[in-house]
Structures are given as structure tokens and as C-alpha cells.
Design an enzyme around this catalytic site. Structure first.
Site, PDB file in Angstrom:
ATOM      1  N   ASP A 138      60.257 -27.150  30.337  1.00  0.00           N
ATOM      2  CA  ASP A 138      61.437 -26.714  30.216  1.00  0.00           C
ATOM      3  C   ASP A 138      60.190 -24.812  30.349  1.00  0.00           C
ATOM      4  O   ASP A 138      59.474 -24.704  31.140  1.00  0.00           O
ATOM      5  CB  ASP A 138      61.616 -26.607  28.364  1.00  0.00           C
ATOM      6  N   HIS A 174      75.371 -28.439  25.438  1.00  0.00           N
ATOM      7  CA  HIS A 174      76.459 -27.786  24.410  1.00  0.00           C
ATOM      8  C   HIS A 174      76.027 -25.703  25.210  1.00  0.00           C
ATOM      9  O   HIS A 174      76.841 -24.590  24.802  1.00  0.00           O
ATOM     10  CB  HIS A 174      76.422 -28.287  23.010  1.00  0.00           C
TER      11      HIS A 174
END
Length: 311
Positions: free
Chosen positions: A198, A246
Site C-alpha cells: 500500500d 469498488h
């Protein structure tokens, strides 16, 4: 079809923000931590402790009791088990940062009509930032990233029970801020090792829950940007995308999935954990509302359907 005899359900929907704001302000005051330390506190005591007049303190306590978060104890109030578990600061499953992060994002929802008409996000300054994941957003850092473990831990435990990770030895968690999936999966599977991939500042914020779980020897960090890096870290036999897809449009998701595929050896696996709407696009409620949240929060993202993975 018979007409409903009362608009009560509509009233509950339209006043939903009232309960959300009551919870957010109680969390901001750290009311539940106070009542954990001093159960049975009266409205007068809560008011004095927080620099409030008795009237608003009593109204807030009454609202939180109506929400099922407090119960009466003698002349005062105490936490319910739910509040004691999730809303007392310092508890393992503390959810308060998620409450405050979502409360911070209501500003964009207040401009939902604008988002509907423009098909553009309203939850951040689209002229100044490419996405809602702005490392300069201090409110985002203070609450959103800290809430990642609490938001994801329950789903992570469900995944550990639903899928056999026995054959997996090295897991790459792409966009795994908070490390909840890595912690819960490593707890469930003793042979598993995981890498969180990340953004650098998110990796730093995610070290604390890993350390607290005593898993620093099994969970490592690889700082990077999955949108900009040419390739993802190699050496893993499975890739996890938990609540990532999403946030992006279909073209970007294809790019992410292609990089995940390229990072895996033959026989590797890509695991996706997501909120999905029914193929009929009439629910469930949370994924459906999350799709609207993507409208106010992103460029082009939406909640996907179960069978096709498309919006």
C-alpha cells in the site's frame, strides 16, 4: 397491493442522519470511554465532565440510549455490551475512528444532488486531488486509516472460515491498509506469511496493529502505489484484493487485476473480497448505498454485481 398504514419506515429513513450525528458527537466527546470508566454517571456529571449544559448532555444521553448504545443504571447511564466492545477507546475492536471518518465524509453526501447531476465526486476537491486518498488530508489520516482494522476485521474472519488458505504460504495483500485481513488470516493459519502492499504512509500507519497482534515476524510491508508501479512484488502464491475494486472504474480495475496476475506464478490465485449488489440491482441495502458513496467519492467507481463483476 395494500397501502402501508403509516409512513413510519420513511420517517426512519429520512431521520437516519439524526442517529448517525448523535453517535458521531458522542464519539467525538469520547462519551463511551468515560462511561466505561465511570458507569452510572448522571447527565449532570457528564455535563460537568465535558463542559456542557445539563440539557444538551441529557438529550445526547437519551438519544444514545434510544439507539441501544446506553442503558439506565440507577439515576445515570452505562454502556451496553455493544458500546463497551466497539466504542471504548483502546479496545481491540474500537470502531470510533470509523464513526468519525464517515462523519467527516457526510459533507459530500450533503451534495448528492450535485454529484447526481455532474457525475463527479463531491467528497473532495476534484481540482486539487486525483482521488479521495489524499495523503495531505489530515482528517483522513487521523481517523479513516486508523479505522481500517475495525472496518475489515469481521470480514477477514469470515474469509478465513470460508476459504481454505492451507495451501497458501505467501500472501500479497494489495491495498491492504490496516492489515486486518493479514492479521486475522495469519491467526487462523499458522504457516501463512503476508505482505501488505500500500502507499508508504498507509504502511506506516498499519504497523501498529500488526505489532499489537504480535505478528511482526510474519507480516511485512512493501510500500508502493499499485496504480503507478510497473509491477507488484513477486514471490507470493496468492494475491488478495479486499474492498479495493469498488474504489475504481472498470478500466483501472482491469489494470490492477492484470498486475496481480503478472505477479503470480503458474497456479497462483487472486482472491477478491467485496460488497456486491444483486444481479437484479435491487439490493442488498448496504452495497447499494455504498455504490452511491462511490458516486460522491470517486471518478467512475461503482459497486459490482454478483455474477458479472460489472456495475
Amino acid at each position: 397491493m395494500r397501502s402501508p398504514r403509516s409512513p413510519r419506515r420513511l420517517m426512519e429513513i429520512v431521520t437516519g442522519m439524526w442517529g448517525a450525528k448523535a453517535l458521531a458527537e458522542a464519539t467525538r466527546l469520547d462519551l463511551f470511554s468515560q462511561l466505561s470508566a465511570a458507569p452510572g454517571s448522571t447527565a449532570t456529571e457528564v455535563a460537568a465532565r465535558n463542559g456542557l449544559a445539563v440539557r444538551p448532555a441529557e438529550q445526547l444521553l437519551t438519544a444514545c440510549a434510544g439507539l441501544g448504545l446506553l442503558r439506565r443504571q440507577g439515576p445515570g447511564y452505562a454502556n451496553t455490551p455493544e458500546a463497551e466492545t466497539y466504542l471504548v477507546r483502546g479496545r481491540p475492536d474500537y470502531f470510533g475512528d470509523a464513526v468519525l471518518s464517515l462523519d467527516h465524509r457526510y459533507a459530500g453526501w450533503m451534495r448528492l444532488g450535485e454529484a447526481l447531476r455532474s457525475n463527479a465526486p463531491t467528497n473532495f476537491d476534484a481540482q486539487a486531488s486525483e482521488s479521495m486518498f489524499d495523503p495531505e488530508d489530515t482528517e483522513l489520516q487521523q481517523h479513516f486509516w486508523k479505522s481500517m482494522y475495525a472496518l475489515s476485521a469481521t470480514s477477514a474472519r469470515a474469509l478465513a472460515a470460508a476459504y481454505d488458505f492451507g495451501p497458501v504460504r505467501r500472501l500479497l495483500d494489495v491495498g491492504g491498509g490496516g492489515a486486518a485481513y493479514d492479521i486475522e488470516l495469519c491467526r487462523a493459519y499458522e504457516e501463512l506469511r503476508a505482505t501488505v502492499f500500500d502507499l508508504p504512509f498507509i504502511c506506516e500507519l498499519s504497523r501498529e496493529p500488526v505489532s499489537r497482534a504480535g505478528l511482526t515476524d510474519r507480516i511485512s510491508f512493501a510500500p508502493g502505489d499499485f496504480l503507478r508501479e510497473a509491477a507488484l512484488p513477486a514471490g507470493h502464491d496468492a494475491v488478495l484484493l479486499s474492498q479495493v475494486l469498488h474504489d475504481w472504474d472498470e478500466r483501472t480495475n482491469r489494470l490492477i487485476l492484470a498486475k496481480c496476475f503478472a505477479a503470480l506464478p503458474s497456479g497462483g490465485r487472486i482472491l477478491i473480497s467485496e460488497l456486491l449488489v444483486d444481479d437484479t440491482k435491487d439490493g442488498p441495502l448496504l452495497p447499494a448505498l455504498m455504490s452511491l458513496n462511490m458516486l460522491v467519492s470517486t471518478w467512475g467507481a461503482t459497486t459490482r454485481r454478483r455474477s458479472t463483476g460489472r456495475g
